[in-house]
Write an enzyme that holds these catalytic residues in place. Structure first.
Site, PDB file in Angstrom:
ATOM      1  N   GLY A   1     -16.974  67.545  63.791  1.00 46.37           N
ATOM      2  CA  GLY A   1     -16.617  68.921  63.425  1.00 46.37           C
ATOM      3  C   GLY A   1     -15.281  68.957  62.717  1.00 46.37           C
ATOM      4  N   ASN A   2     -14.723  70.145  62.553  1.00 46.42           N
ATOM      5  CA  ASN A   2     -13.406  70.268  61.926  1.00 46.42           C
ATOM      6  C   ASN A   2     -12.608  71.369  62.599  1.00 46.42           C
ATOM      7  OD1 ASN A   2     -13.969  72.846  60.484  1.00 46.42           O
ATOM      8  ND2 ASN A   2     -15.534  71.573  59.536  1.00 46.42           N
ATOM      9  N   ARG A   3     -11.368  71.562  62.141  1.00 51.13           N
ATOM     10  CA  ARG A   3     -10.435  72.436  62.865  1.00 51.13           C
ATOM     11  C   ARG A   3     -10.460  73.884  62.370  1.00 51.13           C
ATOM     12  NH1 ARG A   3      -5.092  70.022  61.913  1.00 51.13           N
ATOM     13  NH2 ARG A   3      -4.425  71.856  63.070  1.00 51.13           N
TER      14      ARG A   3
ATOM     15  N   ALA B   1     -15.793  75.996  56.434  1.00 56.48           N
ATOM     16  CA  ALA B   1     -15.374  74.594  56.299  1.00 56.48           C
ATOM     17  C   ALA B   1     -16.625  73.756  56.528  1.00 56.48           C
ATOM     18  CB  ALA B   1     -14.291  74.273  57.318  1.00 56.48           C
TER      19      ALA B   1
END
Ligand code: CTP
Length: 400
Positions: A209-211, A276
């Protein structure tokens, strides 16, 4: 500047236990820059007082139709200067008086006199709400253009669990903003906004995943709603509280986001890709939880489709370029490679910009125009400035 800033809102308060929420609503609207004048019905004062409202709004709270107001007739003056009349909470009795055109107090006289948009938030016991008389009154008001905030199913003052509970203050504010935005520059238009990060599964419990917090995407969706657009929010993983007053489609992976964007942009006027999106996903996702083997683990990643590039330029396309170096050069490239109308570039290595921050410093790039660098601003303000440009582009398209 929010859509509430400088708006004159008349808050009509009726006699229901939900009236306590009207005090918090008056406070929230005032803090957002609105000038809130309150009109209470006689029965409202059994639950709250004019002083409750003057204390949080620093403005008058009226009760009596015959309050002397030298040089003007109070209900006509209030009706003329209002940008919106919000009756929160609205009892069955007041809804009936409004539907029948009965004008026996300051609130109903003002309602009959005003040309401003009107919103009502019914709050009552379940049986009263579903009663055919109440429903007929609501149908009459709806037909006349009154915006009805649907009550929720929930625990009512009587202990009954039924439909009749007034939504919470944040939801009421979102409805008020939606009604105020109806005459905005994107009225009648549909805007699709993606927000949050995608998650690409490795096995049933792990993912890449990402932030992304979703804050910027949510601010854009709210700004589009405040401009009068019908908003479809395609939401991945987020940590920020979700916005209200729009259709939300939840997705997890980049492939799901692609499908949702493709489906919802068919009828849309603009796409804003603030999501994102993971550029890569694991080639395979295990059906069972992967076990520790004591050996190094190699994961093969395969590329995901570029969603923004994939959508044909029949609608206005806006992308973000989250960069940590060569911000403008990289963003320029994305403008062309993704065939976008606007690319909003931000340096996510700065503490005041990008993931999780409440502010953002962006530069807006568009074909044929020099880059426009904005100062560090709250994300809501950045969003409003981007939407002003989107609205102009949507207008250009529909004019040509
Ligand atoms: N984007 C997209 N589909 C992807 C990846 C990105 O639609 N698979 C969109 C993003 O939502 C954003 C824009 O493209 O609006 C740019 O995203 P960014 O991650 O900055 O660029 P990438 O194209 O992924 O390029 P790179 O990561 O190499 O900088």
């Amino acid at each position: 500047m929010s859509i509430l800033s400088g708006k004159k809102i008349l808050l009509g308060v009726c006699g229901s236990i939900a009236a306590f929420k009207a005090v918090a609503l008056a406070s929230q609207l005032t803090q957002a820059g609105a000038a809130v004048t309150t009109i209470l019905t006689q029965d409202a004062t059994r639950f709250v007082t004019p002083l409750s409202f003057t204390s949080v709004t620093q403005r008058p709270a009226y009760l009596d139709l015959f309050t002397p107001d030298p040089g003007r007739i109070l209900h006509i003056a209030l009706a003329e200067e209002a940008d919106l009349l919000a009756v929160v909470p609205a009892t069955a009795h007041t809804l009936g008086r409004m539907a029948q055109g009965l004008s026996d107090d300051l609130l109903t006289c003002t309602y009959l006199s005003t040309l401003a948009p009107v919103l009502v938030a019914p709050a009552m016991d379940g049986g009263m709400f579903t009663n055919a008389a109440t429903q007929a009154n609501l149908a009459t008001l709806r037909e006349r253009g009154v915006h009805i905030v649907e009550p929720l199913e929930g625990r009512l003052a009587s202990g009954l669990v039924a439909k009749g509970r007034m939504p919470e203050v944040d939801a009421l504010t979102a409805e008020i903003r939606t009604v105020l935005g109806r005459s905005g520059p994107l009225a009648g238009k549909t805007v699709v906004v993606s927000a949050g990060g995608t998650q690409e599964p490795l096995d049933p419990v792990r993912y890449i995943g990402n932030r992304s917090s979703g804050k910027m995407g949510f601010a854009l969706a709210e700004a589009a709603r405040d401009c009068g657009a019908q908003v479809i929010l395609i939401q991945g993983a987020t940590t920020a509280p979700p916005p209200l007053g729009m259709t939300t489609v939840s997705v997890t992976t980049a492939a799901e986001m692609l499908r949702a964007v493709e489906e919802h942009t068919v009828q849309a006027d603009a796409l804003i890709m603030a999501g994102a999106v993971a550029d890569y996903r694991p080639e395979t996702s295990r059906s069972q939880k992967a076990k520790r083997t004591g050996e190094p683990l190699t994961i093969t990643l395969v590329e995901n489709t570029d969603i923004l590039r994939q959508i044909p330029p029949t609608l206005v396309k806006v992308g973000f370029a989250a960069e940590t170096e060569n911000v403008l050069k990289n963003a320029e490239k994305k403008l062309t490679s993704k065939n976008a109308d606007l690319i909003v570039a931000n340096d996510v290595s700065r503490p005041d910009s990008g993931f999780g921050a409440d502010t953002n410093q962006v530069t807006i790039l568009s074909k044929g125009h020099p880059p426009e660098r904005l100062p560090v601003l709250p994300k809501a303000e950045v969003a409003a400035m981007i939407l002003a440009r989107v609205a102009a582009l949507v207008r250009q398209r529909s004019d040509s």
